[in-house]
Design an enzyme around this catalytic site. Structure first.
Site, PDB file in Angstrom:
ATOM      1  N   ASP A   1       3.363   2.896  -4.238  1.00  0.00           N
ATOM      2  CA  ASP A   1       2.375   3.793  -4.828  1.00  0.00           C
ATOM      3  C   ASP A   1       2.150   3.304  -6.256  1.00  0.00           C
ATOM      4  O   ASP A   1       3.076   3.336  -7.082  1.00  0.00           O
ATOM      5  CB  ASP A   1       2.894   5.236  -4.828  1.00  0.00           C
ATOM      6  CG  ASP A   1       1.833   6.220  -5.320  1.00  0.00           C
ATOM      7  OD1 ASP A   1       0.989   5.827  -6.159  1.00  0.00           O
ATOM      8  OD2 ASP A   1       1.845   7.368  -4.872  1.00  0.00           O
ATOM      9  N   VAL A   2       0.946   2.848  -6.549  1.00  0.00           N
ATOM     10  CA  VAL A   2       0.709   2.200  -7.854  1.00  0.00           C
ATOM     11  C   VAL A   2       0.833   3.166  -9.037  1.00  0.00           C
ATOM     12  O   VAL A   2       0.861   2.731 -10.184  1.00  0.00           O
ATOM     13  CB  VAL A   2      -0.666   1.484  -7.923  1.00  0.00           C
ATOM     14  CG1 VAL A   2      -0.739   0.335  -6.954  1.00  0.00           C
ATOM     15  CG2 VAL A   2      -1.812   2.459  -7.730  1.00  0.00           C
TER      16      VAL A   2
ATOM     17  N   ASP B   1       0.868  -1.184   0.000  1.00  0.00           N
ATOM     18  CA  ASP B   1       0.000   0.000   0.000  1.00  0.00           C
ATOM     19  C   ASP B   1       0.899   1.227   0.000  1.00  0.00           C
ATOM     20  O   ASP B   1       2.125   1.099   0.023  1.00  0.00           O
ATOM     21  CB  ASP B   1      -0.941  -0.003   1.217  1.00  0.00           C
ATOM     22  CG  ASP B   1      -2.288   0.647   0.892  1.00  0.00           C
ATOM     23  OD1 ASP B   1      -2.322   1.861   0.627  1.00  0.00           O
ATOM     24  OD2 ASP B   1      -3.296  -0.072   0.890  1.00  0.00           O
TER      25      ASP B   1
ATOM     26  N   LYS C   1     -13.204   2.151 -14.094  1.00  0.00           N
ATOM     27  CA  LYS C   1     -13.488   0.763 -13.752  1.00  0.00           C
ATOM     28  C   LYS C   1     -13.955  -0.038 -14.975  1.00  0.00           C
ATOM     29  O   LYS C   1     -13.662  -1.239 -15.087  1.00  0.00           O
ATOM     30  CB  LYS C   1     -14.521   0.705 -12.625  1.00  0.00           C
ATOM     31  CG  LYS C   1     -14.001   1.282 -11.291  1.00  0.00           C
ATOM     32  CD  LYS C   1     -12.794   0.509 -10.779  1.00  0.00           C
ATOM     33  CE  LYS C   1     -12.409   0.900  -9.358  1.00  0.00           C
ATOM     34  NZ  LYS C   1     -11.282   0.122  -8.842  1.00  0.00           N
TER      35      LYS C   1
ATOM     36  N   TYR D   1     -14.815   7.763 -12.237  1.00  0.00           N
ATOM     37  CA  TYR D   1     -14.656   6.466 -11.575  1.00  0.00           C
ATOM     38  C   TYR D   1     -15.264   5.357 -12.435  1.00  0.00           C
ATOM     39  O   TYR D   1     -14.643   4.309 -12.657  1.00  0.00           O
ATOM     40  CB  TYR D   1     -15.323   6.525 -10.207  1.00  0.00           C
ATOM     41  CG  TYR D   1     -15.184   5.279  -9.377  1.00  0.00           C
ATOM     42  CD1 TYR D   1     -14.057   5.067  -8.601  1.00  0.00           C
ATOM     43  CD2 TYR D   1     -16.189   4.311  -9.349  1.00  0.00           C
ATOM     44  CE1 TYR D   1     -13.927   3.917  -7.823  1.00  0.00           C
ATOM     45  CE2 TYR D   1     -16.075   3.171  -8.582  1.00  0.00           C
ATOM     46  CZ  TYR D   1     -14.942   2.975  -7.818  1.00  0.00           C
ATOM     47  OH  TYR D   1     -14.821   1.842  -7.045  1.00  0.00           O
TER      48      TYR D   1
ATOM     49  N   THR E   1     -16.855   0.356   3.427  1.00  0.00           N
ATOM     50  CA  THR E   1     -15.417   0.616   3.627  1.00  0.00           C
ATOM     51  C   THR E   1     -15.229   2.123   3.801  1.00  0.00           C
ATOM     52  O   THR E   1     -16.174   2.904   3.660  1.00  0.00           O
ATOM     53  CB  THR E   1     -14.611   0.180   2.390  1.00  0.00           C
ATOM     54  OG1 THR E   1     -14.970   1.045   1.299  1.00  0.00           O
ATOM     55  CG2 THR E   1     -14.868  -1.261   2.010  1.00  0.00           C
TER      56      THR E   1
ATOM     57  N   ASN F   1      -5.796  -4.123  -6.327  1.00  0.00           N
ATOM     58  CA  ASN F   1      -7.004  -3.639  -5.655  1.00  0.00           C
ATOM     59  C   ASN F   1      -6.977  -2.139  -5.335  1.00  0.00           C
ATOM     60  O   ASN F   1      -7.999  -1.586  -4.939  1.00  0.00           O
ATOM     61  CB  ASN F   1      -7.196  -4.447  -4.358  1.00  0.00           C
ATOM     62  CG  ASN F   1      -8.398  -4.014  -3.566  1.00  0.00           C
ATOM     63  OD1 ASN F   1      -9.534  -4.216  -3.997  1.00  0.00           O
ATOM     64  ND2 ASN F   1      -8.169  -3.384  -2.408  1.00  0.00           N
TER      65      ASN F   1
HETATM   66  P1  NAI Z   1     -10.355   1.619   0.751  1.00  0.00           P
HETATM   67  O1  NAI Z   1     -10.141   3.082   0.598  1.00  0.00           O
HETATM   68  O2  NAI Z   1     -10.436   1.039   2.105  1.00  0.00           O
HETATM   69  O3  NAI Z   1      -9.239   0.816  -0.056  1.00  0.00           O
HETATM   70  C1  NAI Z   1      -8.501   1.365  -1.114  1.00  0.00           C
HETATM   71  C2  NAI Z   1      -7.076   0.953  -0.910  1.00  0.00           C
HETATM   72  O4  NAI Z   1      -6.270   1.408  -2.014  1.00  0.00           O
HETATM   73  C3  NAI Z   1      -6.508   1.592   0.372  1.00  0.00           C
HETATM   74  O5  NAI Z   1      -5.799   0.633   1.121  1.00  0.00           O
HETATM   75  C4  NAI Z   1      -5.614   2.682  -0.179  1.00  0.00           C
HETATM   76  O6  NAI Z   1      -4.561   3.061   0.700  1.00  0.00           O
HETATM   77  C5  NAI Z   1      -5.121   2.026  -1.471  1.00  0.00           C
HETATM   78  N1  NAI Z   1      -4.590   2.999  -2.414  1.00  0.00           N
HETATM   79  C6  NAI Z   1      -5.186   4.120  -2.883  1.00  0.00           C
HETATM   80  N2  NAI Z   1      -4.350   4.774  -3.700  1.00  0.00           N
HETATM   81  C7  NAI Z   1      -3.209   4.035  -3.759  1.00  0.00           C
HETATM   82  C8  NAI Z   1      -1.986   4.188  -4.448  1.00  0.00           C
HETATM   83  N3  NAI Z   1      -1.741   5.249  -5.235  1.00  0.00           N
HETATM   84  N4  NAI Z   1      -1.040   3.238  -4.307  1.00  0.00           N
HETATM   85  C9  NAI Z   1      -1.257   2.158  -3.511  1.00  0.00           C
HETATM   86  N5  NAI Z   1      -2.403   1.972  -2.817  1.00  0.00           N
HETATM   87  C10 NAI Z   1      -3.361   2.909  -2.948  1.00  0.00           C
HETATM   88  O7  NAI Z   1     -11.684   1.319  -0.058  1.00  0.00           O
HETATM   89  P2  NAI Z   1     -12.273  -0.037  -0.636  1.00  0.00           P
HETATM   90  O8  NAI Z   1     -13.705   0.229  -0.794  1.00  0.00           O
HETATM   91  O9  NAI Z   1     -11.847  -1.204   0.135  1.00  0.00           O
HETATM   92  O10 NAI Z   1     -11.636  -0.087  -2.084  1.00  0.00           O
HETATM   93  C11 NAI Z   1     -10.900  -1.208  -2.581  1.00  0.00           C
HETATM   94  C12 NAI Z   1     -11.177  -1.357  -4.058  1.00  0.00           C
HETATM   95  O11 NAI Z   1     -12.553  -1.698  -4.232  1.00  0.00           O
HETATM   96  C13 NAI Z   1     -10.947  -0.084  -4.859  1.00  0.00           C
HETATM   97  O12 NAI Z   1     -10.347  -0.405  -6.102  1.00  0.00           O
HETATM   98  C14 NAI Z   1     -12.352   0.447  -5.071  1.00  0.00           C
HETATM   99  O13 NAI Z   1     -12.441   1.255  -6.216  1.00  0.00           O
HETATM  100  C15 NAI Z   1     -13.100  -0.853  -5.223  1.00  0.00           C
HETATM  101  N6  NAI Z   1     -14.554  -0.799  -5.014  1.00  0.00           N
HETATM  102  C16 NAI Z   1     -15.087  -0.386  -3.823  1.00  0.00           C
HETATM  103  C17 NAI Z   1     -16.457  -0.354  -3.654  1.00  0.00           C
HETATM  104  C18 NAI Z   1     -17.092   0.098  -2.393  1.00  0.00           C
HETATM  105  O14 NAI Z   1     -18.322   0.314  -2.380  1.00  0.00           O
HETATM  106  N7  NAI Z   1     -16.366   0.251  -1.296  1.00  0.00           N
HETATM  107  C19 NAI Z   1     -17.370  -0.786  -4.740  1.00  0.00           C
HETATM  108  C20 NAI Z   1     -16.700  -1.212  -5.933  1.00  0.00           C
HETATM  109  C21 NAI Z   1     -15.341  -1.214  -6.055  1.00  0.00           C
END
Ligand code: NAI
Length: 250
Positions: free
Chosen positions: A64-65, A37, A161, A157, A192, A91
């Protein structure tokens, strides 16, 4: 039964939410798990400790991705640490905020694509040579149900996706016969940090449209990743697996 024993996995974007749950379930299913992360060292370390305390094996990497070299270095680091990389989960994601498309800041547009799309592409690009050389691998990309059923005021977004879904399917076609399976998970609304930070009115509207009438838990999403990473998913190629409360039914 340990579905992922003798497997090594890298979960990128795992400090919280869906990724953290995926990492924990992978470890419980027997995988060695590398955690990656950006700027969230404390949360990643605490997840690593929790996995080790449960008897698992875990390592962590700062990634950082948006930085392709950092993604490549992490993948090399996992291979050096665990001897191989069987499973990659791309992810990391950001929401980009909610606004009518014409008023959205072009810099925000680029920022969303840099993480949600480019980050996934970098992960695949640097994992594939290793996986293809072993004729074995699983790549699981996190998209969203909004790829299949876009929503207003969230165009950047949704577009990012949908691009992940197309990228997943295209690469899956290239590598399936070589033993590497590439699939996507398209979660519906999930409880989340990202969901809680979103516009409350938009969230309420979204839940009202769901057949199940509630937001999902991270565990309800994470099991889809366990399935796609497991041997049971050997005929899954380029799919969008959609734990989404019935929002999209195809
Ligand atoms: P979250 O915010 O808890 O997780 C996102 C993760 O990505 C975090 O750990 C964050 O630190 C990391 N991240 C963000 N930018 C980054 C970067 N530049 N480099 C490395 N890591 C980075 O939120 P969530 O909901 O768990 O999201 C996880 C995935 O699920 C994401 O891709 C999100 O788009 C997707 N998603 C989430 C939904 C929801 O309703 N929560 C629905 C559909 C998809």
């Amino acid at each position: 039964m340990h579905r992922l024993s003798k497997r090594s996995a890298l979960v990128i974007g795992c400090a919280s939410g869906i990724g953290a749950s995926v990492a924990r379930l992978f470890a419980r299913e027997g995988a060695d798990v590398a955690l990656a992360d950006s700027g969230r060292a404390a949360e990643t370390a605490s997840l690593q400790e929790a996995i080790i305390a449960e008897g698992g094996r875990a390592a962590s990497f700062e990634v950082d991705v948006r930085d392709e070299a950092a993604v490549a270095a992490a993948i090399e680091g996992v291979i050096a640490t665990f001897g191989k990389l069987d499973i990659l989960v791309n992810n990391a994601g950001v929401s980009g905020g909610f606004a009518p498309f014409a008023t959205q800041n072009p810099a925000d547009w680029q920022g969303v694509l840099d993480v949600n799309l480019n980050g996934v592409a970098y992960g695949m690009r640097h994992a594939l040579p290793h996986m293809l050389s072993r004729s074995h691998g699983r790549i699981i990309n996190t998209a969203s149900q909004l790829a299949h059923k876009p929503a207003p005021n969230n165009a950047m977004y949704c577009a990012s996706k949908a691009a992940v879904v197309a990228l997943t399917a295209s690469v899956a076609m290239e590598v399936a016969a070589s033993g590497v399976a590439v699939n996507a998970v398209c979660p519906g609304p999930t409880d989340t940090a990202m969901w809680r930070a979103a516009d409350p009115e938009w969230n309420a509207w979204k839940i009202s449209t769901l057949p199940i009438k509630r937001v999902g838990t991270v565990e309800e999403i994470a099991w889809a990743y366990v399935f796609l990473a497991s041997d049971e998913a050997s005929y899954m190629v380029g799919q969008s697996v959609s734990p989404n409360g019935g929002d999209v039914m195809w």
